[in-house]
Motif scaffolding. Sequence first.
Motif, PDB file in Angstrom:
ATOM      1  N   VAL A  98       0.848  -1.190   0.000  1.00  0.00           N
ATOM      2  CA  VAL A  98       0.000   0.000   0.000  1.00  0.00           C
ATOM      3  C   VAL A  98       0.883   1.238   0.000  1.00  0.00           C
ATOM      4  CG1 VAL A  98      -1.724   1.291   1.295  1.00  0.00           C
ATOM      5  CG2 VAL A  98      -1.778  -1.209   1.314  1.00  0.00           C
ATOM      6  N   GLN A  99       0.683   2.095  -0.958  1.00  0.00           N
ATOM      7  CA  GLN A  99       1.348   3.402  -0.888  1.00  0.00           C
ATOM      8  C   GLN A  99       0.269   4.474  -0.777  1.00  0.00           C
ATOM      9  OE1 GLN A  99       4.776   4.157  -3.416  1.00  0.00           O
ATOM     10  NE2 GLN A  99       5.475   2.055  -3.223  1.00  0.00           N
ATOM     11  N   CYS A 100      -0.121   5.068  -1.909  1.00  0.00           N
ATOM     12  CA  CYS A 100      -1.155   6.107  -1.766  1.00  0.00           C
ATOM     13  C   CYS A 100      -2.494   5.501  -1.403  1.00  0.00           C
ATOM     14  CB  CYS A 100      -1.258   6.950  -3.031  1.00  0.00           C
ATOM     15  SG  CYS A 100      -2.234   6.220  -4.354  1.00  0.00           S
ATOM     16  N   GLY A 101      -2.690   4.239  -1.734  1.00  0.00           N
ATOM     17  CA  GLY A 101      -3.901   3.541  -1.329  1.00  0.00           C
ATOM     18  C   GLY A 101      -5.094   3.724  -2.239  1.00  0.00           C
ATOM     19  N   PHE A 102      -4.928   4.434  -3.338  1.00  0.00           N
ATOM     20  CA  PHE A 102      -6.086   4.698  -4.189  1.00  0.00           C
ATOM     21  C   PHE A 102      -6.479   3.463  -4.998  1.00  0.00           C
ATOM     22  CE2 PHE A 102      -8.673   7.102  -7.272  1.00  0.00           C
ATOM     23  CZ  PHE A 102      -9.314   7.981  -6.418  1.00  0.00           C
ATOM     24  N   CYS A 103      -5.481   2.663  -5.341  1.00  0.00           N
ATOM     25  CA  CYS A 103      -5.770   1.452  -6.106  1.00  0.00           C
ATOM     26  C   CYS A 103      -6.122   0.282  -5.191  1.00  0.00           C
ATOM     27  CB  CYS A 103      -4.557   1.066  -6.948  1.00  0.00           C
ATOM     28  SG  CYS A 103      -3.141   0.567  -5.934  1.00  0.00           S
ATOM     29  N   THR A 104      -5.844   0.451  -3.901  1.00  0.00           N
ATOM     30  CA  THR A 104      -5.863  -0.678  -2.971  1.00  0.00           C
ATOM     31  C   THR A 104      -7.233  -1.355  -2.811  1.00  0.00           C
ATOM     32  OG1 THR A 104      -4.089   0.467  -1.800  1.00  0.00           O
ATOM     33  CG2 THR A 104      -5.108  -1.395  -0.667  1.00  0.00           C
ATOM     34  N   LEU A 134      -4.479  -0.926 -12.445  1.00  0.00           N
ATOM     35  CA  LEU A 134      -3.343  -0.023 -12.560  1.00  0.00           C
ATOM     36  C   LEU A 134      -2.950   0.462 -11.175  1.00  0.00           C
ATOM     37  CD1 LEU A 134      -4.371   2.201 -15.617  1.00  0.00           C
ATOM     38  CD2 LEU A 134      -2.730   0.294 -15.574  1.00  0.00           C
ATOM     39  N   CYS A 135      -1.660   0.516 -10.945  1.00  0.00           N
ATOM     40  CA  CYS A 135      -1.132   1.156  -9.750  1.00  0.00           C
ATOM     41  C   CYS A 135       0.031   2.016 -10.214  1.00  0.00           C
ATOM     42  CB  CYS A 135      -0.650   0.112  -8.745  1.00  0.00           C
ATOM     43  SG  CYS A 135       0.232   0.870  -7.355  1.00  0.00           S
ATOM     44  N   ARG A 136       0.021   3.283  -9.863  1.00  0.00           N
ATOM     45  CA  ARG A 136       1.086   4.173 -10.316  1.00  0.00           C
ATOM     46  C   ARG A 136       2.213   4.290  -9.298  1.00  0.00           C
ATOM     47  NH1 ARG A 136       3.139   5.798 -15.180  1.00  0.00           N
ATOM     48  NH2 ARG A 136       2.985   8.035 -15.549  1.00  0.00           N
ATOM     49  N   CYS A 137       1.987   3.747  -8.105  1.00  0.00           N
ATOM     50  CA  CYS A 137       2.960   3.988  -7.027  1.00  0.00           C
ATOM     51  C   CYS A 137       3.958   2.859  -6.818  1.00  0.00           C
ATOM     52  CB  CYS A 137       2.237   4.194  -5.701  1.00  0.00           C
ATOM     53  SG  CYS A 137       1.111   5.593  -5.673  1.00  0.00           S
ATOM     54  N   THR A 138       3.493   1.624  -6.826  1.00  0.00           N
ATOM     55  CA  THR A 138       4.303   0.531  -6.262  1.00  0.00           C
ATOM     56  C   THR A 138       5.186  -0.188  -7.262  1.00  0.00           C
ATOM     57  OG1 THR A 138       2.599  -1.098  -6.729  1.00  0.00           O
ATOM     58  CG2 THR A 138       2.476  -0.005  -4.588  1.00  0.00           C
ATOM     59  N   GLY A 139       4.906  -0.025  -8.538  1.00  0.00           N
ATOM     60  CA  GLY A 139       5.643  -0.839  -9.506  1.00  0.00           C
ATOM     61  C   GLY A 139       5.240  -2.303  -9.438  1.00  0.00           C
TER      62      GLY A 139
ATOM     63  N   SER B 197      -1.254  10.079 -11.454  1.00  0.00           N
ATOM     64  CA  SER B 197      -1.560   9.627 -10.109  1.00  0.00           C
ATOM     65  C   SER B 197      -2.964   9.039 -10.211  1.00  0.00           C
ATOM     66  CB  SER B 197      -1.510  10.782  -9.118  1.00  0.00           C
ATOM     67  OG  SER B 197      -2.415  11.792  -9.505  1.00  0.00           O
ATOM     68  N   LEU B 198      -3.200   7.921  -9.517  1.00  0.00           N
ATOM     69  CA  LEU B 198      -4.481   7.232  -9.736  1.00  0.00           C
ATOM     70  C   LEU B 198      -5.675   8.085  -9.302  1.00  0.00           C
ATOM     71  CD1 LEU B 198      -5.619   3.986 -10.189  1.00  0.00           C
ATOM     72  CD2 LEU B 198      -3.539   4.922 -11.125  1.00  0.00           C
ATOM     73  N   GLU B 199      -5.452   8.941  -8.323  1.00  0.00           N
ATOM     74  CA  GLU B 199      -6.521   9.844  -7.920  1.00  0.00           C
ATOM     75  C   GLU B 199      -6.481  11.090  -8.812  1.00  0.00           C
ATOM     76  OE1 GLU B 199      -7.720  12.717  -4.135  1.00  0.00           O
ATOM     77  OE2 GLU B 199      -5.660  12.457  -4.730  1.00  0.00           O
TER      78      GLU B 199
END
Lengths: 157, 776
Positions: A98-104, A134-139, B197-199
């Motif tokens: 979990v990073q930004c959590g938006f995709c979580t 899609l997740c932009r944070c974790t790779g 950014s996903l948001e």
Amino acid sequence: MATISLKVNGTPCTVELEHDRVRLSEILRGQLGLTGAKIGCGVGKCGSCTVLVNGEPVTSCTLLARKADAAEVLTIEGLADGAVLHPIQEAFLDAGAVQCGFCTPGLIIRTYSLLRNNPGADDAQIVEMLRHHLCRCTGYLAILEAVKLSRERMAQG
Amino acid sequence: MTLRYVGKGVRRVDGADKVTGQAMFVSDITVPRMLHARVVRAGVPHARIISLDTTEAEGMPGVRKVVTGQGCGILFGTCLWDQPPIAVDRVRHAGEPVAVVLAMTEHQADQAARKVKVEYDPLPFQLDPVEAARPGAPLIHERNGSYRRVEYIVRSEAGTNIFHHYKLRKGDAAAGFAAADVILEEHFEFPLSSHCSLEPHGAICRFTQGGDIDMWASNQAPFVVRDVLADMFKIPVTRIRVRVPYLGGGFGGKSDVSIEPLVAYAASQVPGWAVKLVLTRKEAITSSLIGRGMMGRMKIGARKDGAFVALEAEMYFADGAYGDTSWPVVTVAGHNCTGPYEFPSCKVDSYGVYTNSPPVGAFRGYGHPEGQFMLGRMIDLLARKLGIPQGDLMRRNFLCEGRRNGLGQEIKRSHGDLFACLDKVEAAMAGTPLPPEDDRYLYGRGMAAMAKSPKMAANAASTAYLQISNDGSVFVNLAGIEMGQGCQTAFTQIAAEALKVPIERIRMYREVDTQFTPWEWQTVASMQTYRGGRAILQACEKAVELLRLNASLVFDCPVDEVEYDGDACFRKGMPANRLPVASLARGYMFGNGLTVGQPVQATGTYRVNGITEPDPETGMGNAAGSWTFGVQAADVRIEKATGRIDVLHFASCFDPGRVLNPVTIRGQVAGGVVQGLGAALMEKLEFGPDGVIRNANFGPYRIPTIDDMPGKLTIEFVETPNPEGPWSAKPIGEHPIVAVAPTILNAIGNATGTEFTRMPVRAADVLDALRRKEGV
Ligand code: FES
Ligand code: FES
């Protein structure tokens, strides 16, 4: 105005549809206050809005609400048992997925659907499932590990 | 002293909120008396507005107001005031707002927005920054050069589209090239891209009928937003409240300001009502900030033995319709295009050019990926031209103790160890030998090194507030925006370590709120752990002092006789008589109620001191406050029949001083590398012949999926002690992306023999190149 009735996280509810193109995501987020499903694209490409409808993972941003009439819906809010997190939720935390959590929330819901239907899912099936998100944070590195960890823990019961 | 929390992979403090769907993002927030906004966008890249008819829209059900730019005399900015919050009589990019419909529901706003009629008189549009910078090119801003600006740092050239020109003149580059044995020169292109950014961006704003502004924003810089709104509406900053809940990724695309001036302007037209705008993905791509967009040339001179003697570079940035968010990117791209190497002489010109795209802003790496893309490729080419192994050439020229960077700053050992990073990356690659070419595939290996320093306002600082409660638990309040990077977890670790208390006792304030959170410049440049962490350390030290002071009043002894061990205070040599922290937190109360001492609360601040803006003539000076170095390498496999590129192994090694949290730092590196692969291999905003972005959604705008993950990711660190960050921890968030593109393009060059200098390199490009080679 048309209304639909559905069961969300076990609770029956009836909602009015403002027009006939209302999406399920709008009902969940707007009328039912279940904002856990996120809108990352609105066109079915990112998976952040994934919920289970009659046990099947769907992108709630593309599903017309009227098609969900009489359906049973499970959202991220319905996964934990009160204050006790589901093993998948724990695994996502332990794996650092979990990073930004938006995709979580979408990812966890789809992982739940995969592992419930197929507890022995192999790595290829896991990758196939993750293709929808899609997740932009974790790779994706830690997400992949989190799903594998979930599989192990759920197998152990 | 053994560390309990620093260096440990403690669980994220924001994790439970995020796995349960309870973490609140702006789009999840509803407030009373709230209108929904739908924006009418220009749809044409450059035009005068001839007429704007909102009558029909205003009559639609649920519509409260249709806001246009008519009569809006505001230009906003932080250093260059060139942008209206909404188009007034001219549009300069296709995503520019022309009208905002405010209605009771989203659907009503949507329906009414379709009824707004706008007529345009088209003007010629420009997307190529080199063309747009030429003398005589049609002007996008006739007032360029006379806009209000901070003249020392924003160097606009009146009568052109160049709103900022940064130049670096170190030593005598002409003489340097004259003394070179080998000179290499190439042209490069780094396309415009979207942060994704996903948001998507969102904001809610209310102008109260009492004249205050209340805002929620998905933004990395709430205090900058506050200052900009104060300037726009000429009210004191104290009457503006900006709140930032969780942020669903930023990557720079939510730094400074983007949609907030528009939402605030719309709200100013309906006092008492809140206005909510959440961008669609399409709008996030066409109508917020975008990134990169560089066309450049680089020339390097070296001696036979590999010593670099001179560097010359020119970069033209297609910075879009407005310049306030991009001019510092232009500057830093210029002064750090020398990367982790010493060049005795440099001549660099970097131009911010107005074009007819959405405005460019910060994007992870902030100018460093652009300049060092050129550099990383050049060094690979140069090594081959000189016949020196690339690693040897890099070592020959690395910045290290006593050497000077492009700005003329002297590097010290404590700034980091590039040699150790390179050793580790070479060792990792040696562990997975590159297969030889076979029937189906070509294989190649590439490498590049990077250096990044934060670009910040010279007065950029963090401020922490800390309070110990009567149960010994500790509140820490600092405006570091949690956008996924894990700063709240790092802050918690730092406070627990410094106060020597169990980590469960530390609680970061969740939401940043300019009304309650102490001032912070903004969450950019990977500075939170480093700068915010130092502020927290100072607050912790002060709080411990206060606990000891309170205890000294109870013991009736000098303060320096009081010791603190995390649980309690006691007098030196008398460890049995302990005053627990909880009993001292609000001063100490004796049995009869008599209370001595004071409540324990403290503030801390930290600023990287001594930073100056670069000298306007030489471009040199003490403009960088810290460096983080790293080296990356990759193995790629190319399918001959299709051109398909697979990254088999990607290795990174950085020197962040200290790994504060091995789990979150690994996430930053893996995430940064994969984002970098997106830039190298797939991402580019495509404009149609009409000047409108064609691939404005996921799908057509492809970002990496799980299929694009490297087969193997090696993530290593070197930890060089330094007196800078908390326990030596330095910036690391952006750095993993900086050298990815040159690393990958070097590897593709190695595999195919084709030296790509433009991104992205897609399968079709590789296939073309392979076919052309066969044809010869
Ligand atoms: S928001 Fe539904 S798939 Fe992206
Ligand atoms: S954690 Fe941010 S998009 Fe996946």
